[in-house]
Design a protein around this motif. Structure first.
Motif, PDB file in Angstrom:
ATOM      1  N   ARG A 148      12.293  -0.629   1.937  1.00 42.67           N
ATOM      2  CA  ARG A 148      11.985   0.774   1.642  1.00 42.67           C
ATOM      3  C   ARG A 148      11.812   0.932   0.141  1.00 42.67           C
ATOM      4  O   ARG A 148      12.581   0.404  -0.652  1.00 42.67           O
ATOM      5  CB  ARG A 148      13.108   1.674   2.156  1.00 42.67           C
ATOM      6  N   GLU A 149      10.812   1.692  -0.250  1.00 46.11           N
ATOM      7  CA  GLU A 149      10.374   1.713  -1.648  1.00 46.11           C
ATOM      8  C   GLU A 149      11.403   2.291  -2.605  1.00 46.11           C
ATOM      9  O   GLU A 149      11.373   2.017  -3.804  1.00 46.11           O
ATOM     10  CB  GLU A 149       9.069   2.497  -1.763  1.00 46.11           C
ATOM     11  N   THR A 150      12.353   3.111  -2.106  1.00 45.41           N
ATOM     12  CA  THR A 150      13.278   3.781  -3.025  1.00 45.41           C
ATOM     13  C   THR A 150      14.709   3.284  -2.916  1.00 45.41           C
ATOM     14  O   THR A 150      15.575   3.751  -3.660  1.00 45.41           O
ATOM     15  CB  THR A 150      13.275   5.299  -2.756  1.00 45.41           C
ATOM     16  N   VAL A 151      15.010   2.347  -2.002  1.00 48.40           N
ATOM     17  CA  VAL A 151      16.405   1.969  -1.754  1.00 48.40           C
ATOM     18  C   VAL A 151      17.050   1.364  -2.986  1.00 48.40           C
ATOM     19  O   VAL A 151      18.086   1.836  -3.470  1.00 48.40           O
ATOM     20  CB  VAL A 151      16.482   0.992  -0.562  1.00 48.40           C
ATOM     21  N   THR A 164       0.824  -1.205   0.000  1.00 50.78           N
ATOM     22  CA  THR A 164       0.000   0.000   0.000  1.00 50.78           C
ATOM     23  C   THR A 164       0.862   1.261   0.000  1.00 50.78           C
ATOM     24  O   THR A 164       2.031   1.229   0.398  1.00 50.78           O
ATOM     25  CB  THR A 164      -0.923   0.005   1.228  1.00 50.78           C
ATOM     26  N   ASN A 165       0.273   2.376  -0.424  1.00 55.10           N
ATOM     27  CA  ASN A 165       1.022   3.621  -0.600  1.00 55.10           C
ATOM     28  C   ASN A 165       1.313   4.352   0.701  1.00 55.10           C
ATOM     29  O   ASN A 165       2.442   4.734   0.984  1.00 55.10           O
ATOM     30  CB  ASN A 165       0.255   4.568  -1.531  1.00 55.10           C
ATOM     31  N   LYS A 166       0.271   4.572   1.514  1.00 54.25           N
ATOM     32  CA  LYS A 166       0.398   5.433   2.678  1.00 54.25           C
ATOM     33  C   LYS A 166       0.902   4.658   3.890  1.00 54.25           C
ATOM     34  O   LYS A 166       0.483   3.530   4.150  1.00 54.25           O
ATOM     35  CB  LYS A 166      -0.949   6.082   3.003  1.00 54.25           C
ATOM     36  N   ARG A 167       1.790   5.303   4.655  1.00 54.83           N
ATOM     37  CA  ARG A 167       2.358   4.664   5.834  1.00 54.83           C
ATOM     38  C   ARG A 167       1.267   4.287   6.838  1.00 54.83           C
ATOM     39  O   ARG A 167       1.290   3.190   7.398  1.00 54.83           O
ATOM     40  CB  ARG A 167       3.369   5.614   6.481  1.00 54.83           C
ATOM     41  N   ARG A 220       6.069  -3.300   2.130  1.00 60.44           N
ATOM     42  CA  ARG A 220       6.715  -2.122   1.553  1.00 60.44           C
ATOM     43  C   ARG A 220       6.779  -1.030   2.610  1.00 60.44           C
ATOM     44  O   ARG A 220       5.755  -0.642   3.173  1.00 60.44           O
ATOM     45  CB  ARG A 220       5.906  -1.634   0.352  1.00 60.44           C
ATOM     46  N   ALA A 221       7.987  -0.521   2.876  1.00 58.03           N
ATOM     47  CA  ALA A 221       8.162   0.546   3.869  1.00 58.03           C
ATOM     48  C   ALA A 221       8.266   1.895   3.172  1.00 58.03           C
ATOM     49  O   ALA A 221       8.809   2.001   2.072  1.00 58.03           O
ATOM     50  CB  ALA A 221       9.416   0.295   4.704  1.00 58.03           C
ATOM     51  N   TYR A 222       7.767   2.908   3.848  1.00 61.46           N
ATOM     52  CA  TYR A 222       7.784   4.255   3.262  1.00 61.46           C
ATOM     53  C   TYR A 222       9.176   4.874   3.347  1.00 61.46           C
ATOM     54  O   TYR A 222       9.687   5.429   2.385  1.00 61.46           O
ATOM     55  CB  TYR A 222       6.754   5.125   3.984  1.00 61.46           C
ATOM     56  N   ASP A 223       9.809   4.816   4.528  1.00 62.18           N
ATOM     57  CA  ASP A 223      11.142   5.378   4.712  1.00 62.18           C
ATOM     58  C   ASP A 223      11.851   4.596   5.811  1.00 62.18           C
ATOM     59  O   ASP A 223      11.380   3.553   6.269  1.00 62.18           O
ATOM     60  CB  ASP A 223      11.071   6.875   5.033  1.00 62.18           C
ATOM     61  N   ARG A 224      13.006   5.100   6.244  1.00 61.25           N
ATOM     62  CA  ARG A 224      13.815   4.386   7.227  1.00 61.25           C
ATOM     63  C   ARG A 224      13.085   4.232   8.564  1.00 61.25           C
ATOM     64  O   ARG A 224      13.070   3.151   9.161  1.00 61.25           O
ATOM     65  CB  ARG A 224      15.139   5.130   7.421  1.00 61.25           C
TER      66      ARG A 224
END
Length: 621
Positions: free
Chosen positions: A507-510, A462-465, A487-491
């Protein structure tokens, strides 16, 4: 010649009004006014109006195809609760106002309940153009309109009893029996005969036969209901609902859709053609005063009723703006009342002018309703149908992250069941063949219907934390044995997910950031293998820091973050070779911090492997 004028005027006006953002409905209405009352290019609009009403019939049939009987039953509270309340209380309120204007109670009742009915054609067309048919306010508006169509039957039946010097007293049991029998006959034919007949015709392979059959079903059911005293639109709607489960539903919709669009446009043009400008000219001040007053009263009442039945402020505003007008059934009621001498024909013409003007102002009222709640966006709602759901992996959320992850699983032969709460995303994904269902991962019943008890692994994408946390908490509480990949939003979110006991988080961008960094190194002339190992070193230190933060707190391990150029600097000399660096390290008896063993082959276009788990262990659970 008139056919060419109708087509040409509709095309030009519809295109022009759509381009300037006012919608095709107002464009068709404007075209009718220009070609009829203003310039007299087309004389009689009433016969065209009767033909155009078939557009409303086809529209209701298509809507019925989209509504299974189970879903219609789930809307019974809105239809027979909100719809009944709106018709009864709005009709009584407007009746009282009409009596205050000097009408007797019989005439006031016809005027009040006639004006209480909104335009099914205008309302549904505007919802369809805006793509809002399946939104919350779209469903509420549809429920009210559907009950209004039902209410037309007793209102028309009551007119002879309201007429002066009427000798018609008592109940016509024969008429009632005919009406009930027609409904039963339509239900029986729709349930037991239509599907076998369509199957036989489909085997013939003749497309024109299927087209003719579709038209026959719509028009036949509509005429049967009209003969029984109901509206044609109601008959077509019932036929559509009965065929909603049919395997030929999509072909029927494709066959009817062109006729629906063309005839509905003709209906709106005919409304403009039928406008009596002389009545407006003689009573223009009264019409200009009464029409906005009528729309304000109706909008206020519909807003109050919607709120009373649990709708949000935004939904109530949108519904009241959409249904503030009076509708096409008012034309029928007022004409019949004038013929029965309940009130003069001049009054009927005045009322029809008010109804027509209110219909013309509907796009404006709808726009105002949308602007009032512009900050509020409604999610479209689809039917929760989980037939065939249940597989090794249940994926919750299908945004860009989930789409890529699903392709990896499916490419390896692992079956995936996907649920998402975005109707638009589901429609788009279904076109590519994904097995995706409408539903919220925040509801236990939806998770069970989607097959979570059969799943070996749940992937929360899902998108939102906040949403992700609630889904994880629900699954950990209700289904503790399932493996959770999230899926994690950030650290910070990744650390909180670890604290919740998930089996894997990412994390989604790592990985995309690491791949981007590797490509950047290569742009500076770094060897591919060396760039790969530099990235692997950054990944390794990042994972080590995460473990330290997990144990000691968020600010632990700050010294492990590379924030400046590394010394000794490996990039001082232009394009050093990997062999030269390794040779120098061996001669000095030292190991480079990036020398982690033999270089591995870079897989271009795919993310670097991060923290891995043995999927076989997950499957064996």
């Amino acid at each position: 010649m008139q056919v060419v004028l109708l087509l040409g005027g509709g095309i030009v006006a519809g295109t022009l009004f759509m381009r300037i953002g006012l919608g095709t409905v107002l464009g068709y209405l404007f075209a009718g006014i220009l070609m009829g009352p203003m310039f007299g290019l087309i004389g009689e609009g009433k016969e065209i109006l009767h033909i155009g009403e078939l557009g409303v019939v086809f529209l209701l049939f298509i809507i019925g195809l989209e509504l299974k009987a189970s879903r219609l039953w789930s809307m019974r509270r809105q239809i027979f609760g909100l719809g009944l309340t709106q018709v009864m209380l709005t009709g009584l309120a407007l009746t009282g106002i009409a009596i205050l204007f000097g009408m007797n109670w019989q005439a006031g009742a016809v005027v009040g309940f006639g004006l209480a009915l909104s335009s099914t054609a205008f309302g549904l067309q505007l919802l369809e153009e805006a793509g809002e048919t399946n939104t919350r306010h779209g469903q509420s508006a549809f429920s009210i309109l559907l009950f209004q169509d039902l209410a037309v039957v007793p209102l028309l039946a009551a007119i002879p009893f309201l007429a002066p010097f009427s000798e018609g007293s008592g109940v016509d049991f024969e008429r009632i029996a005919l009406s009930v029998g027609a409904i039963v006959a339509l239900l029986v034919v729709g349930k037991y005969l239509l599907n076998p007949l369509f199957r036989i015709m489909a085997t013939s392979g003749a497309r024109e036969v299927m087209l003719g059959a579709a038209l026959f079903v719509v028009l036949g059911s509509a005429m049967l209901m009209e003969a029984a005293g109901f509206s044609m639109a109601m008959g077509a709607f019932i036929a559509g609902v009965l065929l909603a489960e049919s395997s030929y539903r999509h072909e029927l919709e494709a066959n009817i859709e062109p006729f629906r669009g063309l005839l509905l446009g003709l209906f709106f043009i005919a409304v403009g053609l039928s406008l009596d400008l002389s009545v407006i000219k003689d009573n223009w001040l009264l019409i200009l005063a009464l029409t906005p007053a009528l729309m304000i009263v109706k909008a206020a009442l519909i807003y109050l009723f919607s709120r009373a039945f649990g709708e949000t402020h935004a939904t109530a505003v949108r519904v009241s703006g959409l249904l503030a007008q009076s509708g096409e059934f008012g034309f029928v009621l007022f004409t019949a009342a004038a013929a029965s001498l309940i009130f003069p024909r001049e009054t009927s013409s005045l009322l029809i002018a008010i109804v027509t003007l209110s219909m013309a102002l509907t796009p404006l009222a709808t726009w105002l309703g949308r602007r009032i709640v512009i900050e509020h966006t409604e999610e479209e709602e689809l039917e929760e149908d989980f037939e065939g759901a249940g597989s090794a992996v249940l994926m919750i959320g299908f945004s860009r992250f989930g789409q890529m992850a699903a392709q990896v699983l499916l490419s390896s032969g692992i079956d995936v069941t996907i649920i998402d709460s975005s109707a638009e995303r589901i429609r788009n994904a279904s076109k590519f063949g994904f097995r995706i269902y409408f539903g919220s991962g925040l509801r236990k019943d939806v998770l069970e219907a989607a097959g979570i008890r059969k799943a070996k692994l749940v992937a929360v994408c899902t998108n939102k934390r906040e949403t992700t946390d609630r889904v994880v908490d629900l699954i950990r509480s209700e289904f503790p044995n399932v493996s959770l990949y999230v899926r994690a939003y950030d650290r910070a979110h990744a650390l909180s997910l670890r604290a919740r006991g998930v089996d894997f988080e990412m994390r989604e961008t790592v990985e995309s950031a690491l791949a981007f960094g590797a490509a950047t190194l290569e742009a500076f002339g770094i060897e591919e293998e060396l760039a790969d190992r530099i990235v692997e070193d950054v990944r390794r230190r990042d994972q080590a820091r995460l473990k330290l933060q997990e144990a000691e707190g968020f600010y632990a391990g700050n010294d492990m973050v590379t924030t400046r150029v590394v010394t000794p600097e490996p990039l001082v000399k232009p394009r050093p070779s990997l062999q030269a660096i390794e040779k120098s390290a061996d001669e000095n008896g030292e190991t480079s911090p990036i020398d982690e063993g033999p270089p591995r082959k870079r897989r271009r276009g795919r993310p670097f492997a991060g923290r891995r788990r043995n999927f076989d262990k997950v499957q064996s659970r």
